[in-house]
Design an enzyme around this catalytic site. Structure first.
Site, PDB file in Angstrom:
ATOM      1  N   TYR A 120       0.819  -1.219   0.000  1.00 61.08           N
ATOM      2  CA  TYR A 120       0.000   0.000   0.000  1.00 61.08           C
ATOM      3  C   TYR A 120       0.856   1.274   0.000  1.00 61.08           C
ATOM      4  CZ  TYR A 120      -4.248  -2.746   1.029  1.00 61.08           C
ATOM      5  OH  TYR A 120      -5.305  -3.619   0.988  1.00 61.08           O
ATOM      6  N   LYS A 173       4.059 -14.313   4.851  1.00 60.12           N
ATOM      7  CA  LYS A 173       4.252 -15.272   3.761  1.00 60.12           C
ATOM      8  C   LYS A 173       5.743 -15.239   3.375  1.00 60.12           C
ATOM      9  CE  LYS A 173       2.346 -17.994   0.593  1.00 60.12           C
ATOM     10  NZ  LYS A 173       1.714 -19.268   0.827  1.00 60.12           N
ATOM     11  N   ASP A 205      -1.768 -17.694   4.388  1.00 55.54           N
ATOM     12  CA  ASP A 205      -2.801 -18.448   3.665  1.00 55.54           C
ATOM     13  C   ASP A 205      -3.360 -19.570   4.542  1.00 55.54           C
ATOM     14  OD1 ASP A 205      -0.283 -19.598   3.470  1.00 55.54           O
ATOM     15  OD2 ASP A 205      -0.519 -20.264   1.401  1.00 55.54           O
ATOM     16  N   ASP A 229      -5.313  -6.049   6.343  1.00 58.46           N
ATOM     17  CA  ASP A 229      -6.560  -5.524   5.794  1.00 58.46           C
ATOM     18  C   ASP A 229      -7.515  -6.674   5.484  1.00 58.46           C
ATOM     19  OD1 ASP A 229      -8.431  -3.841   4.700  1.00 58.46           O
ATOM     20  OD2 ASP A 229      -7.260  -3.300   2.938  1.00 58.46           O
ATOM     21  N   ASP A 233     -10.808  -8.234   7.839  1.00 56.86           N
ATOM     22  CA  ASP A 233     -12.160  -8.277   7.260  1.00 56.86           C
ATOM     23  C   ASP A 233     -12.745  -9.694   7.344  1.00 56.86           C
ATOM     24  OD1 ASP A 233     -11.926  -5.588   6.639  1.00 56.86           O
ATOM     25  OD2 ASP A 233     -12.583  -5.816   4.569  1.00 56.86           O
TER      26      ASP A 233
END
Ligand code: NAI
Ligand code: MG
Length: 332
Positions: A120, A173, A205, A229, A233
């Site tokens: 980001y 990751k 994951d 993020d 959610d």
């Protein structure tokens, strides 16, 4: 000491739920000076600017800011506002409350998401008709700063278990993004070890599968920006709805508090929005400003109302925003 708090309602239901949260703050024996400021679609239409410089400066100079939501201009408002308060961590609790129909009622986790870099950071390029690229930014300094915050969070018993032994989980990751997530993982685990805080790790994951299957095994979760993020959610989905989730963008000497939800154009103006997320954001603001007891009182009042009603339509009830707010104030 009076706290200067900038209040930005924004658009849509921001104009309904933020006043509810301010009413709750005003009912407490804490001295606030509220300063109203504008941001969002409506100001954009009127002035051509979604985030007027005056609002940015007010937020930058305040003790804290309470923000509702902005519509289509959300990114033009919230990203600079996070920068105005110099936020390096996004704190996102996801807790299932009694009386709320949650997919996983045992969920009680807090995400601490890196808030300045990762994918980001804004380094995207269109190199040809066929090719676009993105440069991911990870620094040791930002990773360590997040980890220091996570350690303090755990040491102060602010995690779901309320227990300084609980430690945290770092999701990453690093097996694929060896350089960037490798650096992130290494620095976060190093800080935890230096400070004697328990830390375990999950590949993000696999974590996305394990969290919904058994959220009870997690508490405080530390993530890079994009992962935080998305995964927060995901956790929001486990606890039964956007109308419930608060968040904080914490900086060095300033912070911004906001419900996770947007402007809810489908119900805006009807007076039926759930004020819970905004009121719980106000509870986080209280705790940030050192009023831990009052923050807890607000949480207890909200929990009581969620469990006994009245409830807004998103939770299967028929109450208005004002009725729910009045019930919270009654309990306070
Ligand atoms: P949204 O969160 O506004 O609404 C999604 C669904 O949840 C809608 O059905 C809405 O009615 C419901 N909902 C959300 N909050 C609620 C509450 N407090 N009480 C009852 N129901 C609630 O997300 P959506 O629809 O994706 O976005 C709408 C607008 O909000 C867009 O313009 C978007 O850009 C903006 N947005 C702004 C954000 C911000 O300012 N931080 C964050 C997310 C979206
Ligand atoms: Mg998001």
């Amino acid at each position: 000491m009076s706290h200067e708090v900038v209040v930005i309602e924004g658009d849509g239901i921001g104009r309904e739920v933020v006043p509810a949260a301010v009413e709750v703050l005003e009912a407490l024996p804490v001295d606030f000076e509220f300063v109203k400021a504008e941001a969002g679609d409506a100001v954009q239409e009127a002035t051509g600017e979604a985030l007027p410089a005056e609002t940015y400066d007010l937020a930058a100079d305040a003790d804290a800011t309470l923000f509702g939501a902005a519509g289509e201009t959300a990114a033009d408002v919230i990203l600079p506002l996070r920068e105005a308060v110099d936020s390096f961590v996004n704190v996102r609790p996801a807790k299932a409350y009694p009386g709320v129909d949650a997919v996983r009622p045992e969920t009680d986790v807090v995400f601490l998401r890196e808030n300045t870099e990762g994918v980001y950071a804004g380094h995207e390029d269109r190199l040809s008709d066929d090719l676009s690229t993105l440069t991911r930014v990870v620094t040791s300094s930002a990773s360590r700063e997040l980890a220091e915050y996570a350690c303090e969070f755990v040491e102060d018993g602010r995690g779901p278990a309320g227990d300084s032994d609980e430690g945290f989980t770092v999701a990453h990751k690093a097996n694929v993004m060896r350089e960037t997530d490798g650096r992130f993982r290494e620095e976060v685990l190093a800080v935890a070890e230096e400070r004697g805080v328990d830390a375990d790790e999950e590949l993000m994951d696999a974590f996305a599968t394990k969290l919904p299957l058994d959220p009870s095994q997690y508490g405080v979760i530390v993530c890079p920006n994009l992962a935080g993020d998305v995964l927060s959610d995901l956790a929001a989905g486990l606890v039964g709805g956007l109308g419930l989730l608060p968040s904080a963008n914490v900086g060095h000497d300033n912070a911004l508090f906001e419900p996770v939800h947007g402007t809810a154009p489908d119900i805006a103006g009807e007076g039926i929005a759930n004020p819970t997320a905004a009121i719980l954001s106000a509870a986080m603001l209280l705790e940030y400003l050192g009023h831990v007891e009052e923050g807890q009182q607000v949480r207890d009042a909200v929990e009581g109302v969620l469990s006994d009603g009245p409830r807004t339509g998103d939770l299967g009830g028929g109450a208005t925003t004002d009725e729910v707010t009045a019930a919270v104030l009654d309990r306070l």
